[in-house]
Design an enzyme around this catalytic site. Sequence first.
Site, PDB file in Angstrom:
ATOM      1  N   CYS A   1      -2.974   3.998  -2.458  1.00  0.00           N
ATOM      2  CA  CYS A   1      -1.523   3.900  -2.249  1.00  0.00           C
ATOM      3  C   CYS A   1      -0.982   4.885  -1.218  1.00  0.00           C
ATOM      4  O   CYS A   1      -0.355   4.488  -0.225  1.00  0.00           O
ATOM      5  CB  CYS A   1      -0.792   4.132  -3.570  1.00  0.00           C
ATOM      6  SG  CYS A   1      -1.280   3.039  -4.915  1.00  0.00           S
TER       7      CYS A   1
ATOM      8  N   HIS B   1       6.024   7.378  -3.123  1.00  0.00           N
ATOM      9  CA  HIS B   1       4.669   7.922  -3.309  1.00  0.00           C
ATOM     10  C   HIS B   1       4.173   8.741  -2.122  1.00  0.00           C
ATOM     11  O   HIS B   1       2.972   8.811  -1.855  1.00  0.00           O
ATOM     12  CB  HIS B   1       3.673   6.800  -3.628  1.00  0.00           C
ATOM     13  CG  HIS B   1       2.514   7.283  -4.460  1.00  0.00           C
ATOM     14  ND1 HIS B   1       1.471   6.471  -4.839  1.00  0.00           N
ATOM     15  CD2 HIS B   1       2.238   8.500  -5.012  1.00  0.00           C
ATOM     16  CE1 HIS B   1       0.598   7.159  -5.558  1.00  0.00           C
ATOM     17  NE2 HIS B   1       1.044   8.398  -5.680  1.00  0.00           N
TER      18      HIS B   1
END
Length: 548
Positions: A66, A127
Site C-alpha cells: 500500500c 497511508h
Amino acid sequence: MLYLWPVSNAINERISKPNIVLFMADDLGIGDLGCYGNTTSRTPNIDKLSKEGATLTQHIAAAPLCTPSRASFLTGRYSVRSGMASLHKVGVFLFSASSGGLPMEEITFAKLLQQRGYSTALIGKWHLGINCNSSDDFCHHPLNHGFDYFYGVPVNNLRDCKPGHGSVFGAGLKMHTRAALQSMGIALISLAVLNYIGLIRVPRRVLGYFFLIAAVIVGVLLLFFYNFRNLNCFLMRNHSIIQQPWNYENLTQRFTEEAKRFIGRNTNAPFLLFVAYTQVHTALYASQAFRGKSKHGLYGDALEEMDWSVGQILHALDQWHLREQTLVYFTSDHGAHVEEISANGEVQGGYNGIYKGGKSTSWEGGIRVPGLLRWPGVFKPSTHIDEPTSNMDIFPTIVKLAGASLPSDRYGIATPKNSHSTRKSIWKAFFFTPNFSPEDSNGCHDDHVCFCYGKSVTYHDPPLLFDLSKDPEEKNPLTPETESHFHEIIQVIQQAVSNHSKSLVVVPNQLSLENMLWKPWLQPCCSSFLQFCYCDHESRENKKLPEA
C-alpha cells in the site's frame, strides 16, 4: 513512464483542463471484476467503465504494498526516490504516531493541478504519514501535498480496527513479548546469582530500577496494543479528527456522499477527485443493504458495495452534466492478499485470476492491477490497450491535461503504440523471489504475507526470465536452451538495473525502524489519553444518508 494515450491530440480535439476522477481500490485482485473475466462477482458499474472506455490489459502497480504504491502513484516515480521504500521486513506504516511519511518537498500531481486552478480532494485512505515532530504539525498530511479537502482514514484499515476480526499483531506480539520477558528474567536471575556468589556487586536499588524500567516498557507496549483501535483507527475531516475510533456502519456510504458533495461544489471549475477506498482490505465490512448478498461472503459483499459507490459517483457526474468533460480512472493499489483467511476459515482475500502470487510479491498476482479509463469522445467504447502501462503513468497524463509542466526529474516520457500493433515479447526478470509457505502453495500462508527480506527470499543468478506475452502465469522460466537471445536479454535488463541504481540519490528513509516506531508525542488524539482518545463528532451531526 509514458502517457496513457496521445494527450496532445486530446487537448487539441477536446477541452483542456478536464475534471479528473480517480478511483483506487485497496487489495483488489484483477480477477475480481467482471470486465477482467470474473463471472460470479457483480460489479456492473466498474464493468461499465470498461464498456464505455478503455481497458488496460497490461497495467502494473509501482509496488506490491500500500504505502510505496500510493507514494509512486501520487508522485509518478518509484518510491525508493522519495524514501518510501522499506529496507527491512515491514514495508508500510502501521501507526498513526510514526514520524515517517511522504516528504514535504515531494511533487504530487495534486500539487501541480492545484497550482493550475483545480479544486482538489482526497476521500478515503491516505497511508502516507501524518506528523513529523508534534501531534499537530501535519507535515505529511494530504493538505500538505496538494489536496484542498480531505475526508478519510489517514493510516490504514486493519483487522485490529474492528472488534472480533482478529489482529495482525497477535502472533508477533506474543512471540516478541515472550522473548522479551524471558530475556529480562534471565538477566535478572543472572545478576542475582552473580551478586550472591560475589563475582559482582549489584546494589538492590539498581536491580529494582532495572525491573521497574522493564515493567514500564512492557506495560506501555501492552497498553498501546490493547488500545490500538482508538489510537490508530480514526476518521479525519481536513486537520480535525471527527471520529476516534471510526464506526464501520455506513462508512462507504459516507465516503460516497462526501465525493458527491465535492462534485456538487465544483461544477463550474475544474476539479481533481481522488476516491481511495478502504475496501477490500481487511478488516472487511459492508453496510446492511449489502451483507450476505454476494456469492463470496463478506469479501464479495464489500466488493459489491464499492461497485455501488462507484456507480453513485458516476451518476453524480451525469446529474451535473459533467460526463463529457471528465476523465475517469479506476485501479487498485496492488494485487489481492491471497493469504487472508479468517479465524473460522472464510477466504477474505481477493482473486488474482491466472496470475501467480499476490500482495507483497512482484509476481504478476502482486502487481498486475485493473486499469480502466473513460472519457467520452477520447476513448472509443470497449477499447483494449495491450501496451504495458503503470499506474505511475497517470501522473504525466493528468499533469499534461491540466496544462502544467512536468517536473524535470520525471523523465523518460513516451507515447505507447496503439492497441492494434503486433504483440511483442514482454520480458520480466526476477533477481530474487519470495519463499512460499507451504512450498507448493501460491503464497506465504505461514507468515500471513510474504516478506522480501533476508531468509524469506531466494536469490537467482542468472535472474529468472519470463516472456509474459507467452507465459503470463510465470510457470516456465526461460533458459539459454529455450530462448536463443537469453544472454542478450539478461544483459540489457542488468544494464537497465545498473542505470537505475546509478540515478538514485540518497534520501532519508521514511520507512526506517526509527521513523516507523510509535512515538507518544506524535499521537493524534481528539480528547485525552485519560479518555483513550475517544470522540464521535461525526454521529452527532446526525446526517441522513440515502438508502443504498
